[in-house]
Design an enzyme around this catalytic site. Structure first.
Site, PDB file in Angstrom:
ATOM      1  N   GLY A  36       1.918   1.479  -3.287  1.00 48.27           N
ATOM      2  CA  GLY A  36       3.058   0.654  -3.709  1.00 48.27           C
ATOM      3  C   GLY A  36       3.678  -0.052  -2.514  1.00 48.27           C
ATOM      4  O   GLY A  36       3.926  -1.263  -2.533  1.00 48.27           O
ATOM      5  N   HIS A  37       3.912   0.704  -1.433  1.00 44.31           N
ATOM      6  CA  HIS A  37       4.483   0.082  -0.231  1.00 44.31           C
ATOM      7  C   HIS A  37       3.533  -0.978   0.331  1.00 44.31           C
ATOM      8  O   HIS A  37       3.960  -2.047   0.763  1.00 44.31           O
ATOM      9  CB  HIS A  37       4.700   1.129   0.875  1.00 44.31           C
ATOM     10  CG  HIS A  37       5.713   2.173   0.555  1.00 44.31           C
ATOM     11  ND1 HIS A  37       5.388   3.490   0.348  1.00 44.31           N
ATOM     12  CD2 HIS A  37       7.056   2.102   0.416  1.00 44.31           C
ATOM     13  CE1 HIS A  37       6.477   4.192   0.109  1.00 44.31           C
ATOM     14  NE2 HIS A  37       7.510   3.369   0.141  1.00 44.31           N
ATOM     15  N   GLU A 151      10.356  -3.540  -7.591  1.00 51.46           N
ATOM     16  CA  GLU A 151      11.146  -3.478  -8.834  1.00 51.46           C
ATOM     17  C   GLU A 151      11.286  -2.058  -9.349  1.00 51.46           C
ATOM     18  O   GLU A 151      12.022  -1.819 -10.294  1.00 51.46           O
ATOM     19  CB  GLU A 151      10.490  -4.352  -9.905  1.00 51.46           C
ATOM     20  CG  GLU A 151      10.634  -5.826  -9.615  1.00 51.46           C
ATOM     21  CD  GLU A 151      10.266  -6.703 -10.792  1.00 51.46           C
ATOM     22  OE1 GLU A 151       9.551  -6.233 -11.697  1.00 51.46           O
ATOM     23  OE2 GLU A 151      10.695  -7.870 -10.796  1.00 51.46           O
TER      24      GLU A 151
END
Ligand code: PAF
Length: 284
Positions: A36-37, A151
């Site tokens: 995700g990062h 998000e």
């Protein structure tokens, strides 16, 4: 990739880029980097010439009794992961660099209660003060043109956008979509607090969000009833529900008839971890 461990180091590393007119993107993280990062870093590279990733476990956003002490600190693995990403500068400051006057004497940024005191802010008082305080500092130190936020932390994202706009911090905020494991579980450093069986169970969060999204798309408008059904679905699986709410996407308030963009947000408690997730519902 180069590394900077103090404000001065970072400013020195970025000065030639700024002089050459290159655009700088900042990706603030607390480390323990996962896919995700890394997707935020990839996105940052599409919006700027130079990407700075900060790794800093920010003490001011943890309340006493939260997981500040056990939060995973894995700088060496983070460095390895960033080496094969488009990150140009890894900024890993110490607490004294970010809070030179000491945490008790620091200037704190207070977000507006209407946006901050609900959802996560209701159970984590002061959390968003700490987030905004550190993000403002990171933006001011780096003078980034662009900053990328996921998000997944949707309320955090809205508050940061609000702060940047209000204070004229100059950085354009880019929203990055949630990255999920194959089970649907949103990627989070806190997922590793879960045992394998609980990790599997946690995928029910996304399944519940999807089922509520589908029902709204099919025309159901009893939002309170939908929220109650969603909470029941999770509690039936022994997942504790801190909140599950359907709100207007840009204000986080209860939707009114004219709101076309909704957001379903959930915070769940599993043994060992509190997890959050959310999903957009655009009405046509
Ligand atoms: O989302 C996070 O990891 C943190 O809240 C942030 C934005 C890096 C600030 O410490």
């Amino acid at each position: 990739m180069i590394e900077a461990h103090s404000r001065g180091d970072l400013q020195q590393a970025l000065a030639p880029h700024r002089q050459a007119g290159r655009r700088i993107a900042l990706v603030p993280t607390m480390g323990n980097l996962h896919a995700g990062h890394l997707s935020l870093v990839e996105l940052a590279a599409q919006h700027a010439d130079v990407v700075v990733t900060s790794v800093f476990v920010n003490p001011t956003q943890f309340a006493p009794g939260e997981d500040f002490n056990r939060y995973p600190r894995t700088l060496s693995d983070d460095r390895t992961a960033l080496e094969s990403s488009p990150c140009d500068v890894l900024f890993a400051p110490g607490v004294a660099d970010m809070y030179p006057a000491g945490i008790d004497n620091t200037v704190i940024i207070k977000p507006p209660p209407k946006l901050a005191n609900r959802l996560c802010g209701a159970s984590r008082p002061g959390h968003f003060d700490g987030v905004l305080t550190v993000v403002a500092r990171l933006l001011l130190i780096s003078l980034a043109d662009v900053a990328v936020f996921g998000e997944k932390d949707y309320q955090q994202l809205l508050l940061i956008e609000h702060m940047c706009h209000e204070l004229g911090l100059g950085a354009r905020i880019v929203r990055a979509p949630v990255v999920r494991e194959s089970s649907g579980l949103a990627m989070s450093s806190r997922n590793q607090y879960l045992q394998p069986a609980q990790r599997q169970l946690a995928s029910a969060l996304y399944a519940t969000l999807l089922s509520l999204q589908a029902r709204i798309r099919q025309g159901e408008r009893d939002l309170a009833g939908l929220e109650a059904d969603g909470r029941r679905q999770l509690r039936d699986r022994n997942i504790g529900v801190e909140y599950l709410q359907i709100v207007a996407a840009e204000t986080l308030q209860q939707p009114i008839d004219s709101d076309r963009q909704l957001r379903i947000l959930v915070a769940a408690i599993l043994p060992g971890a509190r997890l959050i997730d959310n999903l957009a519902v655009d009405l046509i």
